[in-house]
Design an enzyme around this catalytic site. Structure first.
Site, PDB file in Angstrom:
ATOM      1  N   SER A 187     -53.641 -15.458 -47.413  1.00 50.01           N
ATOM      2  CA  SER A 187     -52.367 -15.821 -48.041  1.00 50.01           C
ATOM      3  C   SER A 187     -52.630 -16.891 -49.096  1.00 50.01           C
ATOM      4  CB  SER A 187     -51.394 -16.379 -46.995  1.00 50.01           C
ATOM      5  OG  SER A 187     -50.374 -17.115 -47.654  1.00 50.01           O
ATOM      6  N   HIS A 223     -52.686 -11.599 -49.318  1.00 51.03           N
ATOM      7  CA  HIS A 223     -51.317 -11.570 -48.791  1.00 51.03           C
ATOM      8  C   HIS A 223     -50.443 -12.402 -49.732  1.00 51.03           C
ATOM      9  CE1 HIS A 223     -48.449 -11.675 -45.300  1.00 51.03           C
ATOM     10  NE2 HIS A 223     -48.132 -12.865 -45.790  1.00 51.03           N
ATOM     11  N   ASP A 238     -46.920 -13.937 -50.443  1.00 51.19           N
ATOM     12  CA  ASP A 238     -45.663 -14.329 -49.801  1.00 51.19           C
ATOM     13  C   ASP A 238     -44.572 -14.450 -50.852  1.00 51.19           C
ATOM     14  OD1 ASP A 238     -46.283 -14.699 -46.969  1.00 51.19           O
ATOM     15  OD2 ASP A 238     -47.748 -16.148 -47.721  1.00 51.19           O
ATOM     16  N   MET A 256     -40.746 -15.110 -51.748  1.00 50.48           N
ATOM     17  CA  MET A 256     -39.586 -15.812 -51.168  1.00 50.48           C
ATOM     18  C   MET A 256     -38.500 -15.967 -52.207  1.00 50.48           C
ATOM     19  SD  MET A 256     -41.657 -18.825 -49.271  1.00 50.48           S
ATOM     20  CE  MET A 256     -42.896 -18.463 -48.028  1.00 50.48           C
ATOM     21  N   HIS A 305     -45.510  -9.621 -48.802  1.00 48.08           N
ATOM     22  CA  HIS A 305     -44.679  -9.929 -47.627  1.00 48.08           C
ATOM     23  C   HIS A 305     -43.352 -10.434 -48.184  1.00 48.08           C
ATOM     24  CE1 HIS A 305     -44.116 -12.928 -44.021  1.00 48.08           C
ATOM     25  NE2 HIS A 305     -43.203 -11.961 -44.020  1.00 48.08           N
ATOM     26  N   MET A 356     -40.064 -11.896 -48.085  1.00 44.45           N
ATOM     27  CA  MET A 356     -39.101 -12.721 -47.341  1.00 44.45           C
ATOM     28  C   MET A 356     -37.893 -12.906 -48.248  1.00 44.45           C
ATOM     29  SD  MET A 356     -41.969 -15.290 -45.828  1.00 44.45           S
ATOM     30  CE  MET A 356     -43.108 -14.782 -47.090  1.00 44.45           C
ATOM     31  N   MET A 394     -44.703 -12.487 -36.828  1.00 40.41           N
ATOM     32  CA  MET A 394     -44.720 -13.852 -37.369  1.00 40.41           C
ATOM     33  C   MET A 394     -44.934 -14.848 -36.222  1.00 40.41           C
ATOM     34  SD  MET A 394     -44.385 -13.379 -40.553  1.00 40.41           S
ATOM     35  CE  MET A 394     -44.434 -15.129 -40.970  1.00 40.41           C
ATOM     36  N   GLY A 407     -41.305 -19.296 -44.365  1.00 39.80           N
ATOM     37  CA  GLY A 407     -40.777 -20.188 -45.397  1.00 39.80           C
ATOM     38  C   GLY A 407     -41.844 -21.093 -45.989  1.00 39.80           C
ATOM     39  N   PHE A 408     -42.791 -21.499 -45.160  1.00 35.05           N
ATOM     40  CA  PHE A 408     -43.789 -22.459 -45.628  1.00 35.05           C
ATOM     41  C   PHE A 408     -45.145 -22.176 -45.003  1.00 35.05           C
ATOM     42  CE2 PHE A 408     -39.648 -24.310 -45.957  1.00 35.05           C
ATOM     43  CZ  PHE A 408     -39.659 -24.867 -47.235  1.00 35.05           C
ATOM     44  N   GLY A 409     -46.183 -22.488 -45.758  1.00 37.61           N
ATOM     45  CA  GLY A 409     -47.536 -22.433 -45.216  1.00 37.61           C
ATOM     46  C   GLY A 409     -47.791 -23.711 -44.425  1.00 37.61           C
ATOM     47  N   ASP A 425     -49.188 -13.346 -38.611  1.00 37.90           N
ATOM     48  CA  ASP A 425     -49.062 -14.221 -39.781  1.00 37.90           C
ATOM     49  C   ASP A 425     -48.416 -15.548 -39.395  1.00 37.90           C
ATOM     50  OD1 ASP A 425     -48.763 -15.233 -42.349  1.00 37.90           O
ATOM     51  OD2 ASP A 425     -47.165 -13.846 -42.942  1.00 37.90           O
ATOM     52  N   GLY A 426     -49.131 -16.633 -39.701  1.00 41.15           N
ATOM     53  CA  GLY A 426     -48.574 -17.968 -39.516  1.00 41.15           C
ATOM     54  C   GLY A 426     -49.414 -18.823 -38.587  1.00 41.15           C
ATOM     55  N   GLY A 427     -49.957 -19.905 -39.140  1.00 44.47           N
ATOM     56  CA  GLY A 427     -50.708 -20.854 -38.320  1.00 44.47           C
ATOM     57  C   GLY A 427     -52.028 -20.321 -37.794  1.00 44.47           C
ATOM     58  N   GLY A 461     -53.687 -18.654 -44.362  1.00 46.59           N
ATOM     59  CA  GLY A 461     -53.512 -19.351 -45.630  1.00 46.59           C
ATOM     60  C   GLY A 461     -54.177 -20.708 -45.606  1.00 46.59           C
ATOM     61  N   SER A 462     -53.436 -21.723 -45.136  1.00 43.90           N
ATOM     62  CA  SER A 462     -53.913 -23.094 -45.282  1.00 43.90           C
ATOM     63  C   SER A 462     -55.262 -23.348 -44.607  1.00 43.90           C
ATOM     64  CB  SER A 462     -52.851 -24.070 -44.774  1.00 43.90           C
ATOM     65  OG  SER A 462     -52.505 -23.749 -43.454  1.00 43.90           O
TER      66      SER A 462
HETATM   67  C1  DX5 Z   1     -45.025 -18.115 -43.971  1.00 47.62           C
HETATM   68  C2  DX5 Z   1     -45.875 -17.097 -44.677  1.00 47.62           C
HETATM   69  C3  DX5 Z   1     -47.304 -17.091 -44.227  1.00 47.62           C
HETATM   70  C4  DX5 Z   1     -48.010 -18.380 -44.478  1.00 47.62           C
HETATM   71  C5  DX5 Z   1     -49.432 -18.367 -44.028  1.00 47.62           C
HETATM   72  O1  DX5 Z   1     -43.750 -18.089 -44.483  1.00 47.62           O
HETATM   73  O2  DX5 Z   1     -45.351 -15.810 -44.474  1.00 47.62           O
HETATM   74  O3  DX5 Z   1     -47.994 -15.995 -44.807  1.00 47.62           O
HETATM   75  O4  DX5 Z   1     -47.988 -18.765 -45.805  1.00 47.62           O
HETATM   76  O5  DX5 Z   1     -49.931 -19.636 -44.200  1.00 47.62           O
HETATM   77  P1  DX5 Z   1     -50.582 -20.489 -43.015  1.00 47.62           P
HETATM   78  O6  DX5 Z   1     -51.816 -19.748 -42.628  1.00 47.62           O
HETATM   79  O7  DX5 Z   1     -50.822 -21.808 -43.646  1.00 47.62           O
HETATM   80  O8  DX5 Z   1     -49.570 -20.542 -41.887  1.00 47.62           O
HETATM   81 ZN    ZN Z   2     -46.686 -14.161 -45.042  1.00 49.10          ZN
END
Ligand code: DX5
Ligand code: ZN
Length: 220
Positions: A9, A34, A36, A38, A67, A69, A138, A143-145, A176-178, A198-199
């Site tokens: 991501s 990926h 994102d 939004m 993805h 959102m 999820m 909403g946020f990484g 996806d997420g964390g 992502g992060s």
């Molecule tokens: C959250 C996104 C994820 C996110 C992944 O809204 O859909 O794809 O950015 O980032 P990390 O790995 O930092 O949770």
């Molecule tokens: Zn995502």
């Protein structure tokens, strides 16, 4: 996207370095990028539009997964298809007639995915599961990484694995997420086919090494 896949991501990427980052994603052997998307309504954040995706497409042949959102995904499918996406994942919680959105993704010749927020129960995908190429579980509220992995997601991944085989679907299960080396391992052990990260990757010392490490730790 193949099984045991890693998708990067780029939501939290330093866009001033995006050309290098895409090269590093390729060097690390990731399976897809990926994206994102939004809209400030479905989630309280804004990110990329089709113009940005088109620029990424010019840089690489890697699979691009959007993805979405967004509140009305149907209105954006063509734009993201034309921009060069390979798959479009929409949210079950978007207030739309989901079967017709999936029809449209099929017509555009792209792979269709359905994402579920942490609070959304799995049985809601029952009637749609056979026509999905992927299900995206999820493990953060979107909403946020950079958010923390919601541990309850692990049980849901196991349940999804059982459900899709019971329903005769061959959808891939993505998470996806964390995702980091530890949470990714739990997700993979629970039955995830691919992981979106992502992060944890973007903040690592060397992105290509971090991608390879994530794959080895989780699917090795
Ligand atoms: C959250 C996104 C994820 C996110 C992944 O809204 O859909 O794809 O950015 O980032 P990390 O790995 O930092 O949770
Ligand atoms: Zn995502």
């Amino acid at each position: 996207m193949k099984k045991a896949g890693i998708s990067v991501s780029i939501l939290d990427a330093d866009l001033a370095r995006i050309v290098n980052i895409v090269e590093e994603i390729e060097e690390g052997g990731a399976d897809s990028i990926h994206l994102d998307i939004m809209d400030g309504h479905f989630v309280r954040n804004l990110s990329f539009g089709p113009g940005f995706v088109k620029s990424i497409r010019r840089l690489t042949d890697i699979e691009l997964d959007a993805h979405l959102m967004v509140e009305r995904p149907g209105e954006y499918l063509k734009g993201f298809a034309d921009a060069g996406c390979d798959s479009l994942t929409v949210h079950l919680e978007s207030d739309v007639e989901m079967a017709s959105v999936l029809d449209r993704i099929d017509e555009l010749g792209l792979k269709a995915g359905l994402a579920l927020n942490p609070a959304t129960e799995l049985h809601k995908i029952e009637s749609l599961a056979v026509r999905l190429e992927r299900i995206l579980i999820m493990t953060v509220n979107p909403g946020f990484g950079g958010q923390k992995f919601i541990g309850e997601g692990v049980g849901k991944i196991k349940q999804a694995r059982e459900e899709i085989s019971r329903l005769g679907s061959d959808a891939l299960i993505g998470v996806d997420g964390g995702i980091n080396n530890e949470t990714g391992r739990s997700a993979a052990m629970a039955g995830a086919d691919f992981l979106v990260a992502g992060s944890a990757l973007l903040n690592s010392e060397r992105l290509p090494d971090a991608i390879r490490k994530l794959r080895n730790e989780c699917f090795g």
